[in-house]
Design an enzyme around this catalytic site. Structure first.
Site, PDB file in Angstrom:
ATOM      1  N   GLN A  11     -17.344 -11.634 -47.632  1.00  0.00           N
ATOM      2  CA  GLN A  11     -17.443 -10.353 -48.365  1.00  0.00           C
ATOM      3  C   GLN A  11     -17.764  -9.183 -47.433  1.00  0.00           C
ATOM      4  OE1 GLN A  11     -20.345 -10.112 -51.536  1.00  0.00           O
ATOM      5  NE2 GLN A  11     -21.917 -11.196 -50.396  1.00  0.00           N
ATOM      6  N   ASP A  34      -8.297 -19.086 -36.701  1.00  0.00           N
ATOM      7  CA  ASP A  34      -7.987 -18.600 -35.349  1.00  0.00           C
ATOM      8  C   ASP A  34      -9.236 -18.145 -34.603  1.00  0.00           C
ATOM      9  OD1 ASP A  34      -5.213 -18.833 -35.822  1.00  0.00           O
ATOM     10  OD2 ASP A  34      -5.321 -16.993 -37.012  1.00  0.00           O
ATOM     11  N   TYR A  61     -22.765 -19.528 -42.284  1.00  0.00           N
ATOM     12  CA  TYR A  61     -22.831 -20.614 -43.271  1.00  0.00           C
ATOM     13  C   TYR A  61     -23.921 -20.171 -44.244  1.00  0.00           C
ATOM     14  CZ  TYR A  61     -23.601 -25.246 -45.287  1.00  0.00           C
ATOM     15  OH  TYR A  61     -23.727 -26.308 -46.152  1.00  0.00           O
ATOM     16  N   TYR A  99     -25.821 -10.160 -38.149  1.00  0.00           N
ATOM     17  CA  TYR A  99     -26.576  -9.967 -39.387  1.00  0.00           C
ATOM     18  C   TYR A  99     -27.524 -11.135 -39.645  1.00  0.00           C
ATOM     19  CZ  TYR A  99     -23.385  -6.192 -39.824  1.00  0.00           C
ATOM     20  OH  TYR A  99     -22.698  -5.044 -39.541  1.00  0.00           O
ATOM     21  N   THR A 101     -31.186 -12.378 -42.094  1.00  0.00           N
ATOM     22  CA  THR A 101     -31.491 -12.548 -43.520  1.00  0.00           C
ATOM     23  C   THR A 101     -32.989 -12.422 -43.804  1.00  0.00           C
ATOM     24  OG1 THR A 101     -31.504 -14.175 -45.326  1.00  0.00           O
ATOM     25  CG2 THR A 101     -31.514 -15.064 -43.117  1.00  0.00           C
ATOM     26  N   ASP A 102     -33.303 -12.011 -45.039  1.00  0.00           N
ATOM     27  CA  ASP A 102     -34.705 -11.983 -45.497  1.00  0.00           C
ATOM     28  C   ASP A 102     -35.264 -13.401 -45.626  1.00  0.00           C
ATOM     29  OD1 ASP A 102     -32.837 -12.375 -47.572  1.00  0.00           O
ATOM     30  OD2 ASP A 102     -34.222 -11.661 -49.103  1.00  0.00           O
ATOM     31  N   TYR A 125     -31.460 -23.086 -44.340  1.00  0.00           N
ATOM     32  CA  TYR A 125     -30.613 -21.903 -44.106  1.00  0.00           C
ATOM     33  C   TYR A 125     -31.401 -20.881 -43.288  1.00  0.00           C
ATOM     34  CZ  TYR A 125     -28.516 -17.355 -45.134  1.00  0.00           C
ATOM     35  OH  TYR A 125     -28.005 -16.080 -45.020  1.00  0.00           O
ATOM     36  N   LYS A 129     -30.689 -19.543 -39.431  1.00  0.00           N
ATOM     37  CA  LYS A 129     -30.468 -18.115 -39.146  1.00  0.00           C
ATOM     38  C   LYS A 129     -31.489 -17.598 -38.133  1.00  0.00           C
ATOM     39  CE  LYS A 129     -28.045 -15.422 -41.038  1.00  0.00           C
ATOM     40  NZ  LYS A 129     -26.720 -14.893 -40.646  1.00  0.00           N
ATOM     41  N   TRP A 150     -29.714 -10.129 -50.263  1.00  0.00           N
ATOM     42  CA  TRP A 150     -28.951 -10.083 -51.521  1.00  0.00           C
ATOM     43  C   TRP A 150     -27.699  -9.197 -51.387  1.00  0.00           C
ATOM     44  CZ3 TRP A 150     -33.010  -9.584 -56.094  1.00  0.00           C
ATOM     45  CH2 TRP A 150     -33.826 -10.719 -56.091  1.00  0.00           C
TER      46      TRP A 150
HETATM   47  N1  LIG Z   1     -24.712 -13.053 -49.043  1.00  0.00           N
HETATM   48  C1  LIG Z   1     -26.013 -12.736 -49.030  1.00  0.00           C
HETATM   49  O1  LIG Z   1     -26.652 -12.582 -50.066  1.00  0.00           O
HETATM   50  C2  LIG Z   1     -26.716 -12.531 -47.706  1.00  0.00           C
HETATM   51  C3  LIG Z   1     -28.096 -12.304 -47.704  1.00  0.00           C
HETATM   52  C4  LIG Z   1     -28.745 -12.080 -46.489  1.00  0.00           C
HETATM   53  C5  LIG Z   1     -28.013 -12.089 -45.313  1.00  0.00           C
HETATM   54  N2  LIG Z   1     -26.679 -12.339 -45.341  1.00  0.00           N
HETATM   55  C6  LIG Z   1     -25.949 -12.372 -44.081  1.00  0.00           C
HETATM   56  O2  LIG Z   1     -24.958 -11.370 -44.094  1.00  0.00           O
HETATM   57  C7  LIG Z   1     -23.828 -11.787 -43.320  1.00  0.00           C
HETATM   58  C8  LIG Z   1     -22.557 -11.636 -44.126  1.00  0.00           C
HETATM   59  O3  LIG Z   1     -22.642 -12.481 -45.262  1.00  0.00           O
HETATM   60  P1  LIG Z   1     -21.528 -12.533 -46.406  1.00  0.00           P
HETATM   61  O4  LIG Z   1     -22.225 -12.368 -47.688  1.00  0.00           O
HETATM   62  O5  LIG Z   1     -20.375 -11.660 -46.080  1.00  0.00           O
HETATM   63  O6  LIG Z   1     -21.085 -14.065 -46.273  1.00  0.00           O
HETATM   64  P2  LIG Z   1     -19.786 -14.810 -46.778  1.00  0.00           P
HETATM   65  O7  LIG Z   1     -19.098 -14.032 -47.840  1.00  0.00           O
HETATM   66  O8  LIG Z   1     -20.197 -16.212 -47.061  1.00  0.00           O
HETATM   67  O9  LIG Z   1     -18.866 -14.781 -45.480  1.00  0.00           O
HETATM   68  C9  LIG Z   1     -19.103 -15.576 -44.363  1.00  0.00           C
HETATM   69  C10 LIG Z   1     -17.743 -15.890 -43.753  1.00  0.00           C
HETATM   70  O10 LIG Z   1     -17.944 -16.664 -42.562  1.00  0.00           O
HETATM   71  C11 LIG Z   1     -16.912 -17.644 -42.525  1.00  0.00           C
HETATM   72  N3  LIG Z   1     -17.266 -18.747 -41.634  1.00  0.00           N
HETATM   73  C12 LIG Z   1     -18.006 -19.866 -41.893  1.00  0.00           C
HETATM   74  N4  LIG Z   1     -18.052 -20.642 -40.793  1.00  0.00           N
HETATM   75  C13 LIG Z   1     -17.330 -20.009 -39.819  1.00  0.00           C
HETATM   76  C14 LIG Z   1     -16.987 -20.317 -38.477  1.00  0.00           C
HETATM   77  N5  LIG Z   1     -17.404 -21.452 -37.883  1.00  0.00           N
HETATM   78  N6  LIG Z   1     -16.243 -19.435 -37.762  1.00  0.00           N
HETATM   79  C15 LIG Z   1     -15.797 -18.297 -38.340  1.00  0.00           C
HETATM   80  N7  LIG Z   1     -16.062 -17.961 -39.629  1.00  0.00           N
HETATM   81  C16 LIG Z   1     -16.827 -18.809 -40.352  1.00  0.00           C
HETATM   82  C17 LIG Z   1     -16.806 -18.089 -43.974  1.00  0.00           C
HETATM   83  O11 LIG Z   1     -15.611 -18.757 -44.185  1.00  0.00           O
HETATM   84  P3  LIG Z   1     -15.557 -19.890 -45.355  1.00  0.00           P
HETATM   85  O12 LIG Z   1     -15.809 -19.171 -46.625  1.00  0.00           O
HETATM   86  O13 LIG Z   1     -14.165 -20.421 -45.198  1.00  0.00           O
HETATM   87  O14 LIG Z   1     -16.619 -20.883 -45.013  1.00  0.00           O
HETATM   88  C18 LIG Z   1     -16.850 -16.738 -44.684  1.00  0.00           C
HETATM   89  O15 LIG Z   1     -15.570 -16.156 -44.748  1.00  0.00           O
HETATM   90  C19 LIG Z   1     -24.146 -13.224 -42.880  1.00  0.00           C
HETATM   91  O16 LIG Z   1     -24.725 -13.207 -41.597  1.00  0.00           O
HETATM   92  C20 LIG Z   1     -25.185 -13.662 -43.872  1.00  0.00           C
HETATM   93  O17 LIG Z   1     -26.020 -14.698 -43.366  1.00  0.00           O
HETATM   94  C21 LIG Z   1     -26.004 -12.544 -46.514  1.00  0.00           C
END
Ligand SMILES: NC(=O)c1ccc[n+]([C@@H]2O[C@H](COP(=O)([O-])OP(=O)(O)OC[C@H]3O[C@@H](n4cnc5c(N)ncnc54)[C@H](OP(=O)(O)O)[C@@H]3O)[C@@H](O)[C@H]2O)c1
Length: 287
Positions: A11, A34, A61, A99, A101-102, A125, A129, A150
């Protein structure tokens, strides 16, 4: 800027691709097949091909519960993958944006966490991180770590999307009221990241919207902004059997980031209303 984005299918990654398609920047955003950040050769190939000025890591992840059983898979991406990226950024002498996380905090402080607070993750998790942040700092000092919470935006891998699907199938919802943090919009994350880079900011920051709320308050606000009528009741976290423990109060303060960037960040409720308007507009176009 020439920007190389890892995790472009997620996202936040998708939001980078959308918002940087303004002609001002050159964005390379290969998909995971890729650009697997866990594979050093794949990372080197992409960095050499793109020749970027900055490497931005949106890959992660993020399956909080599954990580309890799949710790090594989570570490492969969230810790070792981050080290691979940081090491390549160092090799070609460019800035690395990552990025966090909390969930690196245990949630016991009772007030918004600041950058100097000691992390103490209570689930795998969060541990993976935190290890990523530590490995990153050993590889390069030309970095920007922005801890988020979030995260929501267009896409299905977030609480607001799940909320809408639950609301479509049920007349009443029970949403936890003792899990508190800050909803943070992908649009704001992208814009603030680019502003921070333009200002030459480096180091660790908490990047969240203003204020904080429980999941229950968030659900009420979002559903009302979307004009979705459903009864929402508060419930305690201990009524659910999550595989992973979650911090009760993991809101982070954005004061350091706001001061460095030179302006306050919008309140979470304004961000939710803005997002709801974007969803409604998009749906009106599609229908
Ligand atoms: N979402 C939250 O609420 C939240 C909260 C706090 C911090 N964050 C941090 O914010 C950042 C962005 O999160 P997001 O919400 O955009 O996460 P997301 O929607 O889950 O996107 C993560 C992307 O990384 C890909 N990915 C997984 N393993 C990979 C690998 N080995 N090589 C390359 N790509 C890989 C995933 O592909 P697949 O889907 O195919 O696995 C997915 O497209 C992350 O660092 C996350 O930890 C997120």
């Amino acid at each position: 800027l020439k920007v190389l984005v890892a995790g472009a299918g997620g996202q936040l990654g998708r939001e980078f691709v959308v918002r940087l398609a303004d002609g001002e920047h050159v964005v390379t955003a290969p998909h995971e097949k890729d650009f697997n950040i866990g594979d050093k050769d794949s990372v080197r190939r992409q960095v050499d091909a793109a020749g970027p000025d900055v490497l931005i890591n949106c890959a992660a992840y993020n399956l909080v519960d599954a990580a309890e059983k799949e710790f090594e898979t989570a570490r492969f991406v969230n810790a070792l993958g981050v080290r691979n990226l940081a090491s390549e950024a160092k090799r070609v002498n460019i800035a690395f944006v990552h990025y966090g996380t909390d969930y690196v905090f245990d949630g016991k402080k009772g007030a918004p966490y600041v950058e100097d607070d000691k992390p103490a993750p209570i689930n795998n998790y969060g541990k993976s991180k935190l290890e990523g942040e530590i490995l990153l700092c050993k590889e390069t000092d030309n970095y920007l770590i922005l801890r988020l919470s979030w995260v929501f935006g267009m896409g299905k891998q977030n609480f607001l999307y799940k909320l809408r699907t639950w609301a479509e199938k049920n007349d009443a919802l029970k949403i936890v009221s003792d899990e508190i943090s800050v909803p943070t919009y992908t649009e704001t994350v992208v814009d603030c990241t680019m502003e921070a880079l333009q200002k030459g900011m480096r180091g660790l920051y908490h990047l969240t919207a203003g204020g904080y709320c429980s999941r229950f308050e968030l659900a009420k606000h979002f559903l009302s902004a979307m004009k979705i009528k459903v009864d929402v009741q508060p419930i305690g976290m201990d009524n659910f059997e999550f595989q992973a423990r979650r911090p009760g109060f993991s809101a982070m303060s954005n004061a350091k980031f706001a001061e460095c960037i030179g302006h306050p960040l919008p309140h979470w409720s304004e961000e939710i209303s803005r997002f709801a308007a974007r969803c409604s507009e998009r749906e009106a176009i599609i229908s």
